[in-house]
Design a protein around this motif. Structure first.
Motif, short mmCIF file in Angstrom:
data_model
loop_
_atom_site.label_atom_id
_atom_site.label_comp_id
_atom_site.label_asym_id
_atom_site.label_seq_id
_atom_site.Cartn_x
_atom_site.Cartn_y
_atom_site.Cartn_z
N ILE A 423 0.85 -1.19 0.00
CA ILE A 423 0.00 0.00 0.00
C ILE A 423 0.88 1.24 0.00
O ILE A 423 1.66 1.45 0.94
N PRO A 424 0.81 2.10 -1.05
CA PRO A 424 1.60 3.33 -1.05
C PRO A 424 1.27 4.20 0.18
O PRO A 424 0.15 4.16 0.69
N ARG A 425 2.24 4.99 0.62
CA ARG A 425 2.12 5.73 1.87
C ARG A 425 0.88 6.64 1.89
O ARG A 425 0.16 6.70 2.88
N GLY A 611 7.93 -4.35 -5.68
CA GLY A 611 6.48 -4.30 -5.49
C GLY A 611 5.97 -2.97 -5.00
O GLY A 611 4.85 -2.56 -5.32
N PHE A 612 6.79 -2.25 -4.22
CA PHE A 612 6.35 -0.95 -3.70
C PHE A 612 6.33 0.10 -4.81
O PHE A 612 5.44 0.94 -4.88
N GLU A 613 7.31 0.04 -5.71
CA GLU A 613 7.32 0.95 -6.85
C GLU A 613 6.18 0.59 -7.81
O GLU A 613 5.50 1.47 -8.35
N ILE A 614 5.93 -0.71 -7.99
CA ILE A 614 4.81 -1.17 -8.82
C ILE A 614 3.50 -0.63 -8.26
O ILE A 614 2.64 -0.12 -8.98
N ALA A 615 3.33 -0.73 -6.93
CA ALA A 615 2.10 -0.25 -6.29
C ALA A 615 1.93 1.26 -6.47
O ALA A 615 0.83 1.74 -6.71
N ARG A 616 3.05 2.00 -6.37
CA ARG A 616 2.96 3.45 -6.53
C ARG A 616 2.52 3.80 -7.95
O ARG A 616 1.65 4.64 -8.15
N ARG A 617 3.09 3.11 -8.94
CA ARG A 617 2.71 3.39 -10.33
C ARG A 617 1.28 2.94 -10.60
O ARG A 617 0.56 3.58 -11.37
N ASP A 618 0.89 1.84 -9.98
CA ASP A 618 -0.48 1.34 -10.15
C ASP A 618 -1.48 2.36 -9.63
O ASP A 618 -2.53 2.60 -10.23
N LEU A 619 -1.15 2.97 -8.49
CA LEU A 619 -2.01 4.00 -7.92
C LEU A 619 -2.10 5.19 -8.86
O LEU A 619 -3.18 5.76 -9.08
N ASP A 620 -0.98 5.59 -9.47
CA ASP A 620 -0.97 6.70 -10.43
C ASP A 620 -1.86 6.39 -11.62
O ASP A 620 -2.59 7.25 -12.11
#
Length: 685
Positions: A423-425, A611-620
């Protein structure tokens, strides 16, 4: 006694039904239904001064109105303004009423895009209305609302205007709470529904105008208050204090594991153990990348609960994932003398009843399964810890049902939710503000990075050649994933079956398996057992293998029609390889042309394994509502605020929420009710 009317209720019109479908039921719903864009009907442009490609509003007398039958049947209307300039209006679809309104001699006002036509300047299908010599122009920009085919803009505008007049928009917040420079809620909504002609359209469209800022602040504040309320309510509940014995199951399991824990696993394990020891219910999210080792942390938490004399339940969204957990935990815990029960939809008859009885009498210290775990028939003697894997794939009602399994004892079970989608911050601060979050940010040693390659569909034969090489020379094992086509399960199945036949023909003498959603659980288990044991070279599957499948020897993953998958799903699938010491490759095959979103997803996959970078881009790419899945059970809690752009407003709301709850509890309650209504219940799960 008054006479009761037996006449049937008046049937609802199509626009009324459409409004209900859009959720426009209360006056406040209408007041908060904001325009997508605006049309400027506040000024007239002389026909001669209008430029091609411009959307303009003109007015003039009708000097010609006729139906032309050449080619397509068309209504042609010619108007002339005071300067003597003419404009042709062309209608492909029209009604007799149009001809009546635009009869020769009538004065009409039209708005549309000006084009250069064969017979001079023209508009195709402009909006129009009959006017008099002194009909006033609109005093504000005209709103264009989100709508549907059966809900005309004119009807919706009237309904919204009426709702806005009637809605209770009095200030709920005490003086000094709202950031300086922002209008009242009433002023903000009046402005957004009817902006004056001089309003800066750019600030309305990018939502940076103070009126927009006021709405975002109110919404974020309601959401933060609701989260804080849920957290405080939970803190008042009682849970069993679970403390393991010295030399007990927890230590025995650690000693028996064939591997050591990473530093991150040890840290989060201690965080969870501290929570379990408190007499308030734990509500913790355990997140970590694919393959970070969340299952063993969950097993250690279960050992603490069981050692303290309580039961543990582990619920997974699919039978394959539940079975993976079952096999792992059984292998770890059964040698320590624990009894593990297995409950899924495929467990029937006497075996099922035996499992239910073991949960009810307490002889099963750990119960693992799917949704079957929360069925009414399933009772627990002493449920102390509930673990939910891939928590975002369960609805609110399901999570609440698991919590209530201990309600008869006036105690709440501790809740540990696991997610392989980090989960992004910004999202954690907003949607998970009521949760404690533990993060495993370290992968176990010995894992090799996965190389991701992206190919167009035209190179499919080259990919099959590579698979033949891998299988023949290195005895590698391969996943080939076919997309789930939601519109047609039959097409989905056909695609998987055809691919299975193609690969079987390309690899004579090698075992090629097939796994899809229509197979019976026993058939799926048999196929997975063959693949896990290394007796099967290639497994053709739909997305049933997305999570939980752990075959260390599998080193090549092919994902067909990769553009149809979400980013987090692609990352989950990729995580099925790279679980051993062998260098692994993930091949993404796409069918063009790609949308911008599709390009962004595949680019992200090729550029990072994090996975954290993937999640951040997914949110974008997707935005918070879609990214969150069923935390909201399908209902978005944030309609107006943007988590990235509105971080300062979010910080202000986080700071103010505790003060409002402590000093102005009634105002805080009214504010949450206005903005969230029953949606606030979603945050308690």
């Amino acid at each position: 006694m008054p006479e009761v009317s037996s006449s049937p209720a008046k049937p609802k019109s199509a626009p009324q039904k459409a409004m209900e479908k859009l959720g426009l039921v209360r006056d406040i719903d209408l007041a908060l239904h904001l325009p997508l864009r605006y049309e400027d009907e506040t000024r007239l442009t002389p026909i001669l001064q209008a430029h091609e490609g411009q959307v303009v509003q003109c007015e003039g007398l009708v000097i010609e109105c006729r139906i032309e039958l050449r080619g397509r049947r068309q209504l042609l209307v010619r108007i002339e303004d005071e300067t003597g300039a003419e404009l042709l209006l062309r209608f492909i679809h029209f009604y007799p009423s149009h001809q009546k309104t635009m009869a020769v001699g009538n004065r009409i006002r039209v708005r549309g895009e000006l084009r250069a036509g064969f017979f001079g300047r023209e508009m195709v299908h402009p909006t129009f209305k009959a006017v008099g010599d002194d009909t006033p122009l609109a005093s504000a920009l005209t709103p264009v609302y989100p709508s549907s085919a059966s809900l005309p803009q004119a009807y919706l505008r009237k309904a919204v205007a009426a709702g806005l007049r009637r809605a209770p928009l009095e200030e709920t917040l005490p003086a000094g709470i709202v950031p300086a420079g922002l209008p009242s809620l009433r002023e903000a909504l009046d402005f957004l529904h009817h902006p004056p002609p001089e309003a800066q359209l750019a600030t309305l469209e990018d939502h940076s105008h103070p009126a927009w800022q006021r709405l975002k602040f109110e919404e974020l504040l309601a959401q933060q208050i609701s989260q804080l309320q849920a957290q405080r309510e939970r803190a008042r509940l009682q849970a069993p204090a679970l403390v393991g014995r010295r030399g007990g199951l927890h230590e025995q399991l650690l000693a028996a594991l064939p591997f050591g824990l990473t530093g991150a696993q040890q840290r989060v394990g201690e965080e969870i153990a501290q929570d379990l020891a408190r007499p308030q219910p734990m509500h913790r999210l355990l997140q970590g990348d694919v393959g970070a080792g969340k299952t063993v942390v969950a097993a250690l938490a279960a050992a603490v609960a069981i050692d303290a004399g309580w039961q543990c339940a582990l619920m997974a969204p699919t039978e394959i994932l539940a079975e993976q957990h079952f096999r792992k935990l059984l292998g770890w815990l059964e040698p320590l003398g624990l009894k593990v029960a297995w409950l899924t939809g495929s467990v029937k008859g006497k075996v099922r009843q035996k499992m239910i009885d073991a949960a009810a009498d307490g002889s099963a210290q750990l119960v693992i399964g799917t949704h079957a775990v929360i069925e009414d028939k399933v009772k627990f003697a002493k449920l102390g810890l509930a673990i939910i894997d891939e928590q975002h794939r369960f609805g609110v009602a399901q999570r609440l049902a698991l919590r209530k399994k201990l309600a008869s004892m006036a105690l709440e079970p501790h809740m540990l939710m696991m997610s392989a989608t980090p989960i992004p911050r910004t999202l954690a601060m907003t949607y998970f503000a009521d949760l404690d979050v533990s993060t495993i940010d370290e992968l176990p040693p010995g894992r090799t990075p996965i190389v991701t390659k992206v190919f167009a569909d035209g190179r499919r034969d080259n990919v099959i050649d590579r698979i033949r090489d891998e299988v023949e020379t290195r005895s590698a094992q391969v996943y080939w994933v076919c997309p789930l086509i939601e519109e047609s399960e039959a097409l989905d199945l056909k695609n998987a079956i055809e691919t299975h036949a193609e690969l079987s023909a390309a690899l004579p003498g090698r075992s090629v398996g097939l796994l899809h959603g229509r197979m019976k659980p026993a058939e799926k288990a048999a196929v997975m057992a063959e693949f896990s044991a290394g007796r099967m070279s290639v497994l053709v599957a739909t997305t049933v293998i997305e999570v939980g499948v752990d075959v260390p020897n599998a080193s090549l993953m092919v994902i067909e029609h990769a553009e149809r998958f979400g980013l987090s799903q692609l990352h989950q699938l990729r995580g099925r390889v790279g679980r051993g010491a062998v260098a692994s490759v993930c091949v993404l095959i796409y069918t063009g042309p790609l949308s911008q979103t599709g390009k962004d997803r595949l680019k992200a996959m090729a550029e990072t394994n994090d996975g954290f970078e993937i999640a951040r881009r997914d949110l974008d790419i997707r935005g918070p509502g879609e990214f969150m899945g069923s935390r909201q059970s399908g209902a978005e809690l944030l309609r107006f605020a943007d988590l990235q752009e509105d971080a300062p407003l979010l910080q202000a709301a986080r700071k103010l929420a505790p003060m409002l709850l402590d000093r102005h509890a009634a105002a805080a309650r009214r504010h949450v009710e206005r903005w969230l209504g029953t949606k606030a219940e979603f945050l308690k799960a």
